[in-house]
Design a protein around this motif. Structure first.
Motif, PDB file in Angstrom:
ATOM      1  N   UNK A  21       0.950  -1.206   0.191  1.00  0.00           N
ATOM      2  CA  UNK A  21      -0.078  -0.036   0.057  1.00  0.00           C
ATOM      3  C   UNK A  21       0.968   1.140  -0.067  1.00  0.00           C
ATOM      4  N   UNK A  22       0.812   2.118  -1.017  1.00  0.00           N
ATOM      5  CA  UNK A  22       1.853   3.182  -1.369  1.00  0.00           C
ATOM      6  C   UNK A  22       1.267   4.282  -1.713  1.00  0.00           C
ATOM      7  N   UNK A  23       1.933   5.381  -1.456  1.00  0.00           N
ATOM      8  CA  UNK A  23       1.589   6.733  -2.133  1.00  0.00           C
ATOM      9  C   UNK A  23       2.395   6.531  -3.345  1.00  0.00           C
ATOM     10  N   UNK A  24       1.582   6.860  -4.386  1.00  0.00           N
ATOM     11  CA  UNK A  24       2.214   6.889  -5.769  1.00  0.00           C
ATOM     12  C   UNK A  24       1.991   8.168  -6.724  1.00  0.00           C
ATOM     13  N   UNK A  25       3.141   8.641  -7.168  1.00  0.00           N
ATOM     14  CA  UNK A  25       2.741  10.086  -7.749  1.00  0.00           C
ATOM     15  C   UNK A  25       3.857  10.111  -9.091  1.00  0.00           C
ATOM     16  N   UNK A  26       3.228  10.330 -10.330  1.00  0.00           N
ATOM     17  CA  UNK A  26       4.170  10.394 -11.538  1.00  0.00           C
ATOM     18  C   UNK A  26       4.341  11.959 -11.415  1.00  0.00           C
ATOM     19  N   UNK A  27       5.435  12.368 -11.455  1.00  0.00           N
ATOM     20  CA  UNK A  27       5.698  13.665 -11.360  1.00  0.00           C
ATOM     21  C   UNK A  27       7.269  14.255 -11.831  1.00  0.00           C
ATOM     22  N   UNK A  28       7.205  15.494 -12.230  1.00  0.00           N
ATOM     23  CA  UNK A  28       8.539  15.935 -12.571  1.00  0.00           C
ATOM     24  C   UNK A  28       9.184  16.569 -11.320  1.00  0.00           C
ATOM     25  N   UNK A  29       8.527  16.781 -10.291  1.00  0.00           N
ATOM     26  CA  UNK A  29       9.031  17.308  -9.044  1.00  0.00           C
ATOM     27  C   UNK A  29       8.898  16.436  -7.803  1.00  0.00           C
ATOM     28  N   UNK A  68       7.638   8.138  -6.283  1.00  0.00           N
ATOM     29  CA  UNK A  68       7.594   9.386  -7.021  1.00  0.00           C
ATOM     30  C   UNK A  68       8.613   9.529  -8.073  1.00  0.00           C
ATOM     31  N   UNK A  69       7.988  10.106  -9.251  1.00  0.00           N
ATOM     32  CA  UNK A  69       9.206  10.402 -10.209  1.00  0.00           C
ATOM     33  C   UNK A  69       8.306  10.228 -11.636  1.00  0.00           C
ATOM     34  N   UNK A  70       8.951  10.251 -12.687  1.00  0.00           N
ATOM     35  CA  UNK A  70       8.505  10.308 -14.057  1.00  0.00           C
ATOM     36  C   UNK A  70       8.070   8.701 -14.141  1.00  0.00           C
ATOM     37  N   UNK A  71       7.189   8.481 -15.209  1.00  0.00           N
ATOM     38  CA  UNK A  71       6.610   7.242 -15.564  1.00  0.00           C
ATOM     39  C   UNK A  71       7.588   6.265 -15.569  1.00  0.00           C
ATOM     40  N   UNK A  72       8.729   6.214 -16.174  1.00  0.00           N
ATOM     41  CA  UNK A  72       9.755   5.295 -16.294  1.00  0.00           C
ATOM     42  C   UNK A  72      10.207   4.932 -14.807  1.00  0.00           C
ATOM     43  N   UNK A  99      -0.837  15.662 -11.926  1.00  0.00           N
ATOM     44  CA  UNK A  99       0.105  14.395 -11.631  1.00  0.00           C
ATOM     45  C   UNK A  99      -0.676  13.183 -11.369  1.00  0.00           C
ATOM     46  N   UNK A 100      -1.974  13.132 -10.783  1.00  0.00           N
ATOM     47  CA  UNK A 100      -2.541  12.230 -10.283  1.00  0.00           C
ATOM     48  C   UNK A 100      -3.363  11.630 -11.513  1.00  0.00           C
ATOM     49  N   UNK A 101      -3.736  12.248 -12.406  1.00  0.00           N
ATOM     50  CA  UNK A 101      -4.286  11.816 -13.917  1.00  0.00           C
ATOM     51  C   UNK A 101      -3.138  10.956 -14.437  1.00  0.00           C
ATOM     52  N   UNK A 102      -1.817  11.614 -14.380  1.00  0.00           N
ATOM     53  CA  UNK A 102      -0.780  10.828 -15.157  1.00  0.00           C
ATOM     54  C   UNK A 102      -0.647   9.437 -14.334  1.00  0.00           C
ATOM     55  N   UNK A 103      -0.695   9.386 -13.204  1.00  0.00           N
ATOM     56  CA  UNK A 103      -0.369   8.418 -12.287  1.00  0.00           C
ATOM     57  C   UNK A 103      -1.474   7.454 -12.563  1.00  0.00           C
TER      58      UNK A 103
END
Length: 114
Positions: A21-29, A68-72, A99-103
């Motif tokens: 169970x993790x917090x996950x974020x696709x982000x540039x920051x 957290x980070x970019x998609x890859x 970012x949540x949408x990208x995630x």
């Protein structure tokens, strides 16, 4: 995971499900998101049972366990969890609405590949 599997086998039981169970974020920051998460979850880390989990992981708080980070980068981290034995993932998307949408898009794409 090997210890859990051996214990289950020794008891004549099937291999256990392991849920991450993790917090996950696709982000540039990612560092900005970690700072936000640290501020947002300051009280959570004071709950004894949660504190014990963080201590076992060597984490000072929930932000240290977030993916957290970019998609890859996020994909690599989630695949590493699966390779380590996680059988299921509960992901809580974090970050800005974009970012949540990208995630969510990444998580949907990954789940359709498995």
């Amino acid at each position: 995971m090997p210890t859990l599997t051996r214990a289950a086998e020794g008891a004549g039981r099937p291999a256990p499900r392991v849920v991450a169970f993790l917090l996950v974020g696709v982000t540039r920051e990612p560092e900005a998101r970690r700072t936000e998460l640290s501020e947002r979850f300051t009280q959570v880390q004071r709950i004894p049972s949660y504190r014990a989990v963080l201590d076992r992981e060597g984490a000072s708080g929930p932000a240290d366990t977030a993916v957290l980070g970019e998609e890859a980068a996020v994909e690599r981290a989630l695949r590493a969890l699966a390779e380590a034995g996680a059988t299921e993932l509960i992901a809580s998307p974090v970050g800005t609405p974009d970012e949540q949408s990208r995630t969510k898009e990444l998580l949907a794409a990954l789940s359709s590949r498995t």
